[in-house]
Enzyme design. Structure first.
Site, short mmCIF file in Angstrom:
data_model
loop_
_atom_site.label_atom_id
_atom_site.label_comp_id
_atom_site.label_asym_id
_atom_site.label_seq_id
_atom_site.Cartn_x
_atom_site.Cartn_y
_atom_site.Cartn_z
CE LYS A 1 14.58 -8.61 55.55
NZ LYS A 1 14.61 -8.02 54.23
C1 LIG Z 1 15.60 -7.71 53.09
C2 LIG Z 1 15.98 -6.32 52.74
C3 LIG Z 1 15.83 -5.80 51.45
C4 LIG Z 1 15.42 -6.64 50.29
O1 LIG Z 1 14.24 -7.29 50.49
P1 LIG Z 1 13.77 -8.44 49.45
O2 LIG Z 1 12.30 -8.52 49.71
O3 LIG Z 1 14.52 -9.67 49.86
O4 LIG Z 1 14.11 -8.00 48.09
C5 LIG Z 1 16.12 -4.47 51.23
N1 LIG Z 1 16.57 -3.69 52.21
C6 LIG Z 1 16.76 -4.15 53.46
C7 LIG Z 1 17.24 -3.22 54.52
C8 LIG Z 1 16.49 -5.49 53.77
O5 LIG Z 1 16.72 -5.95 54.99
#
Ligand SMILES: *Cc1c(COP(=O)(O)O)cnc(C)c1O
Length: 394
Positions: A193
């Protein structure tokens, strides 16, 4: 053949300041539940103009906490976008709620407010209105929150923004996360991210009630708040009032997240420069490039392109060719309702045709802070070659 370095579709950027921040925690008195978590929460709340921020060990956990805080339970409906990571829907299932989806807008790939309005009209007649809607800011671009919020007033649902892609993004000139048009907003700090804490997530809200609820439920449902305790025999004392989880963020994660947060604006600016470069160099190709809504300043988590409809059958070949050329393209997302788990709940291919058609044609090109212009040129060249080799261009 010369061995070329693999270019992933996304990756973290860690500098010496990040390393120092984490190392410092290792020799401090707290490895978890210490001052760094509080500092990260406060810094993030300030950054996105929210009253409260509650840290968790992932965005998935934070989404679950958000659903719990809004009272999602068995019998409730929760609606989200099919074009998302499975966690956006799974959080409702953790609360034994029923999940449904709203098809996406063909230009932004975000949950479509018109489709939502239409579905709500029918749901009202059928007496199955959602308790919560979870719009997902796909690729870092905000959903049309004003329209969704307007519908929430009309139909009485609550809103959790899944902003896992979108920290640092803006909507109508204000930071995503300020919860102007929602009850709770959730960010992810997974390494792929915009900023990372290794694993981690954060929920922002302007409601102290929701913030307290999420905080308590991230710590097994326990409290030490003297106002809430039934007795206070001594300082050791705490009480469990409800069933919570261990969703705590560690100090190591918080120190990394805090350090990364100071670079957020730079990260976003760099992604915009890279986005412009791709868009300029690819504009003559017969592919659909990502469009930016005028109301948004995207965090640009992803750069999804679409093959022409007539050539969607070539997507796998183009994907394979790019992978073979050392380019870590990816597909975001397999529509959630088509996952075997959700098909077993009654969903089928054909239910959300725009998300499905988008899925058949999409590829995400590499986009991350350290991606160089030379690497972008490599991607552009390999993509052009693959499109040629597989008949998309001649
Ligand atoms: C990555 C992601 C999540 C989950 O995030 P984590 O921190 O890995 O639990 C949830 N929703 C979306 C849209 C994502 O891209």
């Amino acid at each position: 053949m010369m061995a070329t370095e693999f270019i992933p579709y996304g990756r973290q950027t860690i500098d010496q300041a990040d390393i120092d921040a984490v190392t410092e925690v290792l020799t401090s008195s707290h490895l978890t539940q210490g001052p760094k978590v509080t500092a990260f929460e406060q810094a993030l709340a300030t950054k996105v103009h929210a009253r409260h921020a509650v840290a968790a060990n992932s965005a998935t956990s934070a989404l679950h906490l958000a659903c719990l805080a809004l009272g999602v339970q068995q019998g409730d409906w929760v609606w989200t976008s099919p074009n998302t990571f499975i966690a956006s829907a799974n959080c409702a299932r953790y609360c034994s709620a029923k999940v449904d989806f709203v098809d996406i807008d063909p230009v932004t790939y975000n949950l479509c407010p018109n489709a939502l309005a239409k579905k709500l009209t029918q749901a009202k007649l059928d007496n199955r209105l959602p308790k919560v809607v979870i719009p997902v800011h796909f690729a870092g671009q905000s959903c049309d929150m004003k329209a969704i919020h307007q519908l929430s007033l009309e139909y009485g649902f609550q809103i959790i923004e899944d902003a896992s892609h979108a920290i640092g993004g803006q909507y109508q000139g204000k930071p995503i996360g300020d919860c102007r048009y929602s009850d709770i907003c959730v960010f992810s700090f997974h390494p792929v991210k915009i900023i990372t804490s290794g694993e981690g997530g954060m929920a922002t809200t302007n409601s102290s009630e929701y913030a307290n609820h999420m905080r308590t439920h991230a710590q097994q449902g326990t409290t030490k708040d003297p106002e809430v305790l039934s007795q206070h025999p001594g300082d050791w004392y705490y009480e469990q009032h409800s069933l919570g989880f261990n969703y705590r963020m560690t100090e190591l994660q918080a120190a990394l997240g805090l350090s990364q947060l100071t670079k957020l604006d730079d990260f976003i600016a760099q992604r915009h420069a890279q986005f412009e470069y791709y868009s300029d160099k690819l504009k003559h190709l017969p592919i659909t490039l990502p469009q930016q809504d005028i109301d948004t300043h995207s965090a640009l988590h992803l750069y999804p392109i679409l093959l022409p409809k007539a050539h969607h059958n070539s997507r796998k070949a183009v994907f394979d060719a790019l992978r073979l050329a050392g380019i870590g393209t990816q597909v975001h997302y397999i529509p959630v309702h088509t996952q075997p788990y959700y098909q077993a709940l009654g969903f089928a291919w054909g239910d959300f045709p725009i998300a499905e058609s988008y899925y058949q044609r999409t590829l995400s090109l590499p986009l991350f802070y350290d991606l160089t212009q030379a690497q972008q040129d490599t991607v552009i060249k390999a993509l052009t070659q693959a499109l040629q080799d597989h008949g998309v261009i001649n």
